[in-house]
Design a protein around this motif. Structure first.
Motif, PDB file in Angstrom:
ATOM      1  N   CYS A 100       0.812  -1.222   0.000  1.00  0.00           N
ATOM      2  CA  CYS A 100       0.000   0.000   0.000  1.00  0.00           C
ATOM      3  C   CYS A 100       0.844   1.270   0.000  1.00  0.00           C
ATOM      4  N   PHE A 101       2.059   1.179   0.515  1.00  0.00           N
ATOM      5  CA  PHE A 101       2.908   2.361   0.602  1.00  0.00           C
ATOM      6  C   PHE A 101       3.701   2.616  -0.677  1.00  0.00           C
ATOM      7  N   GLU A 103       3.325   4.022  -4.137  1.00  0.00           N
ATOM      8  CA  GLU A 103       2.299   4.898  -4.712  1.00  0.00           C
ATOM      9  C   GLU A 103       1.908   4.530  -6.142  1.00  0.00           C
ATOM     10  N   TRP A 166      -1.365  10.835   4.092  1.00  0.00           N
ATOM     11  CA  TRP A 166      -1.172  10.394   5.469  1.00  0.00           C
ATOM     12  C   TRP A 166      -1.720  11.454   6.411  1.00  0.00           C
ATOM     13  N   VAL A 185      -0.808   7.131   0.411  1.00  0.00           N
ATOM     14  CA  VAL A 185      -0.817   5.681   0.561  1.00  0.00           C
ATOM     15  C   VAL A 185      -2.084   5.172  -0.124  1.00  0.00           C
TER      16      VAL A 185
END
Length: 240
Positions: A100-101, A103, A166, A185
């Motif tokens: 998920c991190f 992009e 975030w 994210v």
């Protein structure tokens, strides 16, 4: 569990998955290990062949300092282009939402293909994903999502609503998030993860959210899970 404990210990969901689906004697890799929190706890649980990588060199140095024996092999690597061999690990741990991190959608796909490549046939993979459905079900966040959607429409932004800034960064409120500022994210929908994993040829053997793990009833497919409330992260147990 408090934030202080979370920084050092396994959260209940991680502990459940590791104890119930992994073998302490298996050659195990953790992706996005950070400071080594999960692997250090797995070592205490009796796991004997542990490897971990992260993209951030400083985090890997911190992890090495916490393991003075050097029994855990920590390395700096890129999830989208790993240096490990084909079928190198009997089990892999992707429990810190590393996918998920990333992009870029193409890079996320590459990272998942790399995970499949390095896993041995018959091996086990544990994945966790940020759940867009769970976040959207929160009254507070649904208001923020509506605001963010309108802001992006006004600006003509092509970014989908599943790319979220975030709300906290470095342990502090990320005020730029309220102006749609970086970093971002990606939050997945349940059906999307199922399709994503199957396209790479992973076999899904168990799936659930924090809620299902707490209740002790992981599902064998999303077809039954989709009928239940989802809370927290989404967890998938897969085989190659």
């Amino acid at each position: 569990m408090s934030n202080g404990f979370y920084k050092e210990l396994l959260i209940d969901e991680e502990k459940h998955l590791i104890e119930n689906y992994l073998d302490t004697s298996g050659k195990t890799l953790e992706a996005g290990t950070g400071g080594g929190r999960i692997l250090l706890e797995m070592k205490k649980m009796g796991f004997t062949s542990l490897y971990g990588y992260d993209y951030v060199p400083d985090l890997i140095e911190q992890a090495k300092q916490k393991d003075p024996s050097g029994n855990i092999c920590f390395e700096v690597q890129d999830a989208t282009s790993l240096n490990y061999g084909d079928n190198d690990f009997t089990q892999i741990v992707y429990l810190q939402q590393i996918i998920c991190f990333i992009e870029d959608s193409e890079a996320r796909s590459k990272a998942l293909k790399e995970a499949y490549r390095i896993l041995n046939k018959g091996g086990t993979a544990l994945f966790s994903f940020l759940s867009f459905d769970a976040r959207n079900s929160s009254a507070m966040y649904s208001i923020f999502l509506m605001y963010l959607g309108m802001l992006r429409n006004l600006r003509g932004s092509p970014r989908t609503i599943q790319y979220l800034p975030w709300l906290k960064h470095g342990g502090k409120i990320n005020w730029s998030a309220f102006f749609d500022g970086e970093p971002y994210v990606y939050w997945y929908k349940l059906e999307e993860i199922d399709r994503f994993l199957r396209e790479v040829n992973f076999e899904i053997v168990a799936v659930g959210s924090d809620r299902q793990i707490r209740e002790g009833k992981m599902h064998r497919s999303i077809q039954t899970l989709i009928k239940e409330p989802i809370a927290g992260m989404l967890y998938f147990v897969c085989k190659k």
